[in-house]
Write a protein that holds these residues in place. Structure first.
Motif, PDB file in Angstrom:
ATOM      1  N   THR A  67      13.898  24.319  53.516  1.00 25.17           N
ATOM      2  CA  THR A  67      13.061  23.162  53.830  1.00 25.17           C
ATOM      3  C   THR A  67      13.416  22.005  52.910  1.00 25.17           C
ATOM      4  OG1 THR A  67      11.276  24.751  54.157  1.00 25.17           O
ATOM      5  CG2 THR A  67      10.657  22.459  54.141  1.00 25.17           C
ATOM      6  N   PHE A  68      13.641  20.821  53.475  1.00 22.64           N
ATOM      7  CA  PHE A  68      13.808  19.590  52.687  1.00 22.64           C
ATOM      8  C   PHE A  68      12.518  18.784  52.785  1.00 22.64           C
ATOM      9  CE2 PHE A  68      18.206  18.502  51.368  1.00 22.64           C
ATOM     10  CZ  PHE A  68      18.795  19.718  51.680  1.00 22.64           C
ATOM     11  N   PHE A  69      11.947  18.451  51.646  1.00 25.27           N
ATOM     12  CA  PHE A  69      10.728  17.632  51.640  1.00 25.27           C
ATOM     13  C   PHE A  69      11.142  16.158  51.611  1.00 25.27           C
ATOM     14  CE2 PHE A  69       7.001  20.441  50.563  1.00 25.27           C
ATOM     15  CZ  PHE A  69       7.670  21.645  50.646  1.00 25.27           C
ATOM     16  N   LYS A  70      10.636  15.370  52.559  1.00 23.80           N
ATOM     17  CA  LYS A  70      11.028  13.959  52.680  1.00 23.80           C
ATOM     18  C   LYS A  70      10.050  13.041  51.931  1.00 23.80           C
ATOM     19  CE  LYS A  70      11.035  13.788  57.325  1.00 23.80           C
ATOM     20  NZ  LYS A  70      11.373  13.280  58.655  1.00 23.80           N
ATOM     21  N   ASP A  71      10.511  11.812  51.665  1.00 21.83           N
ATOM     22  CA  ASP A  71       9.622  10.798  51.072  1.00 21.83           C
ATOM     23  C   ASP A  71       8.800  10.092  52.155  1.00 21.83           C
ATOM     24  OD1 ASP A  71      10.687  11.447  48.636  1.00 21.83           O
ATOM     25  OD2 ASP A  71      11.941   9.658  48.441  1.00 21.83           O
ATOM     26  N   ASP A  72       9.118  10.358  53.432  1.00 17.98           N
ATOM     27  CA  ASP A  72       8.412   9.688  54.537  1.00 17.98           C
ATOM     28  C   ASP A  72       6.937  10.091  54.559  1.00 17.98           C
ATOM     29  OD1 ASP A  72      10.941   8.953  55.153  1.00 17.98           O
ATOM     30  OD2 ASP A  72      11.108  10.129  56.984  1.00 17.98           O
ATOM     31  N   ALA A  73       6.096   9.105  54.841  1.00 18.50           N
ATOM     32  CA  ALA A  73       4.656   9.380  54.972  1.00 18.50           C
ATOM     33  C   ALA A  73       4.179   8.862  56.319  1.00 18.50           C
ATOM     34  CB  ALA A  73       3.895   8.684  53.851  1.00 18.50           C
ATOM     35  N   HIS A 130       9.652   9.261  45.695  1.00 20.29           N
ATOM     36  CA  HIS A 130       9.691  10.572  45.028  1.00 20.29           C
ATOM     37  C   HIS A 130       8.721  11.606  45.604  1.00 20.29           C
ATOM     38  CE1 HIS A 130      12.142   8.442  42.212  1.00 20.29           C
ATOM     39  NE2 HIS A 130      11.148   7.636  41.876  1.00 20.29           N
ATOM     40  N   LYS A 131       8.093  11.288  46.761  1.00 24.94           N
ATOM     41  CA  LYS A 131       7.110  12.222  47.326  1.00 24.94           C
ATOM     42  C   LYS A 131       7.721  13.596  47.615  1.00 24.94           C
ATOM     43  CE  LYS A 131       5.376  11.863  51.693  1.00 24.94           C
ATOM     44  NZ  LYS A 131       5.335  13.155  52.403  1.00 24.94           N
ATOM     45  N   GLY A 132       8.968  13.598  48.125  1.00 28.96           N
ATOM     46  CA  GLY A 132       9.603  14.865  48.469  1.00 28.96           C
ATOM     47  C   GLY A 132       9.636  15.815  47.280  1.00 28.96           C
ATOM     48  N   GLU A 133      10.133  15.313  46.161  1.00 31.20           N
ATOM     49  CA  GLU A 133      10.238  16.152  44.955  1.00 31.20           C
ATOM     50  C   GLU A 133       8.851  16.539  44.436  1.00 31.20           C
ATOM     51  OE1 GLU A 133      12.668  14.617  41.834  1.00 31.20           O
ATOM     52  OE2 GLU A 133      14.388  14.297  43.165  1.00 31.20           O
ATOM     53  N   ILE A 134       7.946  15.563  44.447  1.00 37.18           N
ATOM     54  CA  ILE A 134       6.603  15.818  43.904  1.00 37.18           C
ATOM     55  C   ILE A 134       5.896  16.894  44.743  1.00 37.18           C
ATOM     56  CG2 ILE A 134       4.311  14.812  43.532  1.00 37.18           C
ATOM     57  CD1 ILE A 134       5.740  12.118  42.922  1.00 37.18           C
ATOM     58  N   ASN A 135       5.891  16.716  46.064  1.00 34.52           N
ATOM     59  CA  ASN A 135       5.167  17.669  46.922  1.00 34.52           C
ATOM     60  C   ASN A 135       5.806  19.054  46.918  1.00 34.52           C
ATOM     61  OD1 ASN A 135       3.289  15.798  47.553  1.00 34.52           O
ATOM     62  ND2 ASN A 135       3.838  15.589  49.712  1.00 34.52           N
ATOM     63  N   ASP A 187      -1.159   2.152  44.572  1.00 33.50           N
ATOM     64  CA  ASP A 187      -0.876   3.151  43.530  1.00 33.50           C
ATOM     65  C   ASP A 187      -0.693   4.566  44.088  1.00 33.50           C
ATOM     66  OD1 ASP A 187      -0.615   1.797  41.152  1.00 33.50           O
ATOM     67  OD2 ASP A 187      -2.780   1.714  40.805  1.00 33.50           O
ATOM     68  N   VAL A 188      -0.089   4.660  45.270  1.00 37.05           N
ATOM     69  CA  VAL A 188       0.031   5.972  45.917  1.00 37.05           C
ATOM     70  C   VAL A 188       0.943   6.880  45.090  1.00 37.05           C
ATOM     71  CG1 VAL A 188       0.566   7.173  48.063  1.00 37.05           C
ATOM     72  CG2 VAL A 188      -0.154   4.797  48.147  1.00 37.05           C
ATOM     73  N   GLU A 189       2.126   6.342  44.718  1.00 30.50           N
ATOM     74  CA  GLU A 189       3.089   7.166  43.983  1.00 30.50           C
ATOM     75  C   GLU A 189       2.511   7.630  42.635  1.00 30.50           C
ATOM     76  OE1 GLU A 189       6.777   5.208  43.014  1.00 30.50           O
ATOM     77  OE2 GLU A 189       7.292   6.870  41.687  1.00 30.50           O
ATOM     78  N   ASN A 190       1.819   6.693  41.942  1.00 28.52           N
ATOM     79  CA  ASN A 190       1.224   7.056  40.645  1.00 28.52           C
ATOM     80  C   ASN A 190       0.227   8.199  40.791  1.00 28.52           C
ATOM     81  OD1 ASN A 190       2.655   5.144  39.295  1.00 28.52           O
ATOM     82  ND2 ASN A 190       0.989   3.629  39.259  1.00 28.52           N
ATOM     83  N   ALA A 191      -0.552   8.162  41.867  1.00 25.89           N
ATOM     84  CA  ALA A 191      -1.559   9.204  42.077  1.00 25.89           C
ATOM     85  C   ALA A 191      -0.880  10.559  42.302  1.00 25.89           C
ATOM     86  CB  ALA A 191      -2.437   8.850  43.271  1.00 25.89           C
ATOM     87  N   TYR A 192       0.173  10.588  43.142  1.00 24.54           N
ATOM     88  CA  TYR A 192       0.886  11.844  43.402  1.00 24.54           C
ATOM     89  C   TYR A 192       1.512  12.360  42.092  1.00 24.54           C
ATOM     90  CZ  TYR A 192       0.642  11.805  48.564  1.00 24.54           C
ATOM     91  OH  TYR A 192       0.219  11.861  49.867  1.00 24.54           O
TER      92      TYR A 192
END
Ligand code: UDP
Length: 245
Positions: free
Chosen positions: A26-32, A45-50, A225-230
């Motif tokens: 599975t590849f986690f994407k940054d797309d939301a 960086h959402k992919g890596e974070i999630n 601040d979406v990225e900061n929250a994740y």
């Protein structure tokens, strides 16, 4: 040896086959996306974070006896998982009323739900993922009665473990969505991901209804601040000491 081939591209992840038919990558994407993909964007960086948050939570749940699809992470945004036959159900567990529950019932946001609520939605984008009754679920043969009972029990156990985990991070687990699938031995396993995309997470020390939000509602509601929250959720999850390389 066959090269990995793309099996399925979803809204937040891409699935590849591997040389082993029992294992998928599975590849986690940054797309939301939100509102059934009517709203689209990217979260840096959402992919890596999630992927990393999901890994830690799957490992934690496995340590507590919950069987999952998780195998390992060959890279920060990649997860090897067991190939499953995914049940077309979104299983939502709610500890506090928020989101669609409030919109559909008029319950005030923040109402504590004791005992927690377990709900089944039909995973079907064309139909807009409608809420199911048990009888409709059985009518559509989306799962057997035994599987429904097992999923209900598992969902409540997972909620107990995850609520305790997030509490130790100073985070309130408001609600979350789970998916389940069957492996080649027909064993039910927790699948998909557990991340700020799929959970409502409120900072325990914030009381402002916007400032406390640490999850995808920041994207859905344009709170900034979406990225900061994740990132903050990731740091707190790692700080629990449950992180294994
Ligand atoms: N959820 C999800 N995917 C979906 C629908 C919901 O991960 O397709 C999660 C959502 O992030 C929240 C919980 O399930 O943590 C309950 O969502 P709700 O039914 O309140 O819908 P929403 O308000 O998110 O549209």
């Amino acid at each position: 040896m066959s090269a990995p081939t793309l099996l399925y591209e979803g809204k937040a992840k891409i699935l590849y086959t591997t040389n082993d038919p029992e294992i998928l990558l599975t590849f986690f994407k940054d797309d939301a996306t939100a509102f059934n993909a009517q709203k689209r964007g990217k979260i840096a960086h959402k992919g890596e974070i999630n992927c990393t948050i999901s890994k830690i939570l799957f490992q934690y749940l496995e340590e507590h006896g919950i069987v999952t699809h998780f195998i390992d992470c060959p890279a920060p945004n990649q997860m090897r998982v067991r190939a499953l036959k995914i049940l077309p159900l979104e299983v939502v567990v709610r500890n506090i009323a928020a989101g669609s529950l409030c919109q559909q019932t008029g319950l005030p946001q923040g109402t504590v739900l004791e005992p927690p609520l377990v709900e089944f939605y039909y995973k079907n984008d064309q139909l807009g993922d409608p809420l199911l009754t048990r009888d409709r679920l059985l009518l559509l043969k989306l799962a057997t009665p035994e599987q429904v009972d097992q999923i209900q029990q598992l969902a409540l156990q997972i909620n107990t473990h995850l609520s305790a985990f997030f509490k130790s991070c100073g985070i309130i687990l408001v609600d979350f969505k789970l998916e389940f699938g069957l492996d080649s031995e027909s064993q039910l396993r927790l699948a998909d991901e557990i991340s700020p995309d799929t959970c409502r997470l409120w900072n325990q020390s914030e009381f402002d209804p916007d400032r406390r939000v640490m999850d995808k509602d920041r994207f859905r509601r344009d709170l900034g601040d979406v990225e900061n929250a994740y990132q903050e959720v990731l740091e707190r999850v790692i700080a629990t000491g449950n992180y294994q390389q």
